[in-house]
Scaffold this motif. Structure first.
Motif, PDB file in Angstrom:
ATOM      1  N   ILE A  84      17.338 -12.088  26.418  1.00  0.00           N
ATOM      2  CA  ILE A  84      17.243 -10.885  27.254  1.00  0.00           C
ATOM      3  C   ILE A  84      16.097 -10.008  26.769  1.00  0.00           C
ATOM      4  N   ALA A  85      15.971  -9.864  25.460  1.00  0.00           N
ATOM      5  CA  ALA A  85      14.876  -9.060  24.901  1.00  0.00           C
ATOM      6  C   ALA A  85      13.525  -9.624  25.316  1.00  0.00           C
ATOM      7  N   ARG A  86      13.381 -10.956  25.267  1.00  0.00           N
ATOM      8  CA  ARG A  86      12.120 -11.575  25.680  1.00  0.00           C
ATOM      9  C   ARG A  86      11.870 -11.381  27.174  1.00  0.00           C
ATOM     10  N   LEU A  87      12.943 -11.452  27.968  1.00  0.00           N
ATOM     11  CA  LEU A  87      12.816 -11.265  29.420  1.00  0.00           C
ATOM     12  C   LEU A  87      12.316  -9.866  29.742  1.00  0.00           C
ATOM     13  N   LEU A  88      12.907  -8.858  29.122  1.00  0.00           N
ATOM     14  CA  LEU A  88      12.494  -7.472  29.374  1.00  0.00           C
ATOM     15  C   LEU A  88      11.043  -7.263  28.960  1.00  0.00           C
ATOM     16  N   SER A  89      10.682  -7.837  27.824  1.00  0.00           N
ATOM     17  CA  SER A  89       9.319  -7.672  27.324  1.00  0.00           C
ATOM     18  C   SER A  89       8.312  -8.397  28.209  1.00  0.00           C
ATOM     19  N   ASP A  90       8.613  -9.645  28.580  1.00  0.00           N
ATOM     20  CA  ASP A  90       7.671 -10.446  29.373  1.00  0.00           C
ATOM     21  C   ASP A  90       7.493  -9.895  30.782  1.00  0.00           C
ATOM     22  N   ARG A  91       8.585  -9.406  31.387  1.00  0.00           N
ATOM     23  CA  ARG A  91       8.517  -8.921  32.770  1.00  0.00           C
ATOM     24  C   ARG A  91       8.150  -7.447  32.859  1.00  0.00           C
ATOM     25  N   GLY A  92       8.120  -6.747  31.729  1.00  0.00           N
ATOM     26  CA  GLY A  92       7.791  -5.329  31.750  1.00  0.00           C
ATOM     27  C   GLY A  92       8.832  -4.482  32.453  1.00  0.00           C
ATOM     28  N   ILE A  93      10.112  -4.837  32.303  1.00  0.00           N
ATOM     29  CA  ILE A  93      11.202  -4.082  32.913  1.00  0.00           C
ATOM     30  C   ILE A  93      12.067  -3.483  31.817  1.00  0.00           C
ATOM     31  N   SER A  94      12.838  -2.456  32.167  1.00  0.00           N
ATOM     32  CA  SER A  94      13.614  -1.746  31.146  1.00  0.00           C
ATOM     33  C   SER A  94      15.093  -2.100  31.159  1.00  0.00           C
ATOM     34  N   ALA A  95      15.533  -2.883  32.137  1.00  0.00           N
ATOM     35  CA  ALA A  95      16.948  -3.264  32.203  1.00  0.00           C
ATOM     36  C   ALA A  95      17.101  -4.453  33.127  1.00  0.00           C
ATOM     37  N   VAL A  96      18.217  -5.159  32.988  1.00  0.00           N
ATOM     38  CA  VAL A  96      18.487  -6.297  33.847  1.00  0.00           C
ATOM     39  C   VAL A  96      19.987  -6.339  34.149  1.00  0.00           C
ATOM     40  N   PRO A  97      20.367  -6.489  35.425  1.00  0.00           N
ATOM     41  CA  PRO A  97      21.783  -6.562  35.787  1.00  0.00           C
ATOM     42  C   PRO A  97      22.391  -7.900  35.350  1.00  0.00           C
ATOM     43  N   VAL A  98      23.672  -7.854  35.079  1.00  0.00           N
ATOM     44  CA  VAL A  98      24.431  -9.061  34.730  1.00  0.00           C
ATOM     45  C   VAL A  98      25.370  -9.362  35.892  1.00  0.00           C
ATOM     46  N   THR A  99      25.286 -10.569  36.443  1.00  0.00           N
ATOM     47  CA  THR A  99      26.105 -10.937  37.597  1.00  0.00           C
ATOM     48  C   THR A  99      26.800 -12.267  37.348  1.00  0.00           C
ATOM     49  N   ASP A 100      27.835 -12.518  38.155  1.00  0.00           N
ATOM     50  CA  ASP A 100      28.483 -13.824  38.092  1.00  0.00           C
ATOM     51  C   ASP A 100      27.846 -14.765  39.113  1.00  0.00           C
ATOM     52  N   SER A 101      28.405 -15.948  39.274  1.00  0.00           N
ATOM     53  CA  SER A 101      27.808 -16.944  40.160  1.00  0.00           C
ATOM     54  C   SER A 101      27.846 -16.537  41.625  1.00  0.00           C
ATOM     55  N   TRP A 102      28.680 -15.552  41.971  1.00  0.00           N
ATOM     56  CA  TRP A 102      28.775 -15.066  43.352  1.00  0.00           C
ATOM     57  C   TRP A 102      27.865 -13.864  43.600  1.00  0.00           C
ATOM     58  N   GLY A 103      27.179 -13.417  42.554  1.00  0.00           N
ATOM     59  CA  GLY A 103      26.318 -12.249  42.699  1.00  0.00           C
ATOM     60  C   GLY A 103      27.044 -10.937  42.470  1.00  0.00           C
ATOM     61  N   MET A 104      28.292 -11.002  42.007  1.00  0.00           N
ATOM     62  CA  MET A 104      29.053  -9.780  41.733  1.00  0.00           C
ATOM     63  C   MET A 104      28.508  -9.112  40.471  1.00  0.00           C
ATOM     64  N   LEU A 105      28.316  -7.808  40.533  1.00  0.00           N
ATOM     65  CA  LEU A 105      27.786  -7.069  39.393  1.00  0.00           C
ATOM     66  C   LEU A 105      28.847  -6.940  38.303  1.00  0.00           C
ATOM     67  N   LEU A 106      28.509  -7.373  37.101  1.00  0.00           N
ATOM     68  CA  LEU A 106      29.420  -7.288  35.957  1.00  0.00           C
ATOM     69  C   LEU A 106      29.038  -6.153  35.013  1.00  0.00           C
ATOM     70  N   GLY A 107      27.750  -5.867  34.948  1.00  0.00           N
ATOM     71  CA  GLY A 107      27.275  -4.836  34.037  1.00  0.00           C
ATOM     72  C   GLY A 107      25.767  -4.815  34.037  1.00  0.00           C
ATOM     73  N   ILE A 108      25.197  -4.173  33.041  1.00  0.00           N
ATOM     74  CA  ILE A 108      23.739  -4.095  32.954  1.00  0.00           C
ATOM     75  C   ILE A 108      23.345  -4.013  31.479  1.00  0.00           C
ATOM     76  N   VAL A 109      22.288  -4.703  31.118  1.00  0.00           N
ATOM     77  CA  VAL A 109      21.745  -4.636  29.763  1.00  0.00           C
ATOM     78  C   VAL A 109      20.412  -3.920  29.832  1.00  0.00           C
ATOM     79  N   SER A 110      20.288  -2.838  29.081  1.00  0.00           N
ATOM     80  CA  SER A 110      19.054  -2.053  29.092  1.00  0.00           C
ATOM     81  C   SER A 110      18.342  -2.180  27.762  1.00  0.00           C
ATOM     82  N   ASP A 117      30.375  -4.286  48.506  1.00  0.00           N
ATOM     83  CA  ASP A 117      31.607  -5.008  48.168  1.00  0.00           C
ATOM     84  C   ASP A 117      31.498  -5.670  46.795  1.00  0.00           C
ATOM     85  N   GLY A 118      30.842  -4.984  45.879  1.00  0.00           N
ATOM     86  CA  GLY A 118      30.710  -5.489  44.517  1.00  0.00           C
ATOM     87  C   GLY A 118      29.539  -6.408  44.286  1.00  0.00           C
ATOM     88  N   VAL A 119      28.889  -6.875  45.362  1.00  0.00           N
ATOM     89  CA  VAL A 119      27.764  -7.792  45.236  1.00  0.00           C
ATOM     90  C   VAL A 119      26.467  -7.000  45.061  1.00  0.00           C
TER      91      VAL A 119
END
Length: 218
Positions: free
Chosen positions: A17-43, A121-123
């Protein structure tokens, strides 16, 4: 909002996740399940805490006296989790697609967050960031006629209780808003001018309000 959002599964390793944020130049990334439901966020803040808790604790008798060993251990385990599921923020402030720009801005300010996941609806549907709101603020209005400006200024004055100044009125001509009348409050006077200045299409605001001195008791 930004619709093309990168998301990760809950079992993504923390260092990935740290490499993803650094490589993409973003400050956070959502965490989802296989259905696209939001579980949380890592900043980035979640990952920076990982470094902060790796620093050696400050020595000292009083610090050691009040040291909560269980709390420190639990915090370390949470921050140094191996996967997104272990380090993500779960209680995320979210909005739906029909949220107004004004309410979204209020949520960002009141909760001191930098982004709002947009869900249906959570997605996860997208992310609304401070940058998105700035773009909305600077985008040109569809109608900047004098009638439209007049309606917008009047509506904002009616919406704000402090702006009720019965002896003040305004006119709009060729995008210029001119205030007339009497007002004894300098703060209200400045506020009224700010209302007009913030309406899209306004070219200039002229203040021709006369100070109204409060009546003296005999």
């Amino acid at each position: 909002m930004t619709r093309k959002v990168i998301s990760i599964p809950a079992d993504t390793p923390a260092m990935a996740i740290a490499r993803l944020l650094s490589d993409r130049g973003i400050s956070a990334v959502p965490v989802t399940d296989s259905w696209g439901m939001l579980l949380g966020i890592v900043s980035e803040a979640d990952l920076i805490r990982r470094l902060a808790t790796s620093d050696a604790p400050e020595p000292g008798f009083f610090r050691a006296l009040f040291y909560d060993r269980d709390h420190a251990a639990a915090r370390y385990a949470a921050v140094h989790g191996a996967t997104a599921a272990e380090i993500m923020t779960r209680d995320v402030i979210t909005v739906t697609e029909d949220v107004t720009v004004e309410h979204a801005a209020y949520l960002l300010e009141s909760h001191n967050v930098r982004r709002l996941p947009v869900v249906q609806d959570g997605v996860l549907m997208g992310i609304l960031s401070r940058a998105d709101l700035l773009r909305a603020l600077t985008s040109p209005a569809a109608d900047t006629s004098d009638d439209s400006i007049r309606t917008a200024v009047a509506a904002e004055i009616a919406r704000l209780p402090w702006a009720d100044a019965p002896y003040v009125f305004f006119d709009v001509k060729e995008g210029i808003v001119t205030f007339y009348g009497f007002c004894h409050s300098a703060a209200v006077r400045r506020g009224l001018l700010a209302i007009a200045a913030g309406v899209p299409g306004v070219q200039r605001v002229e203040d021709r309000i006369t100070d109204l001195q409060p009546a003296r008791l005999a």
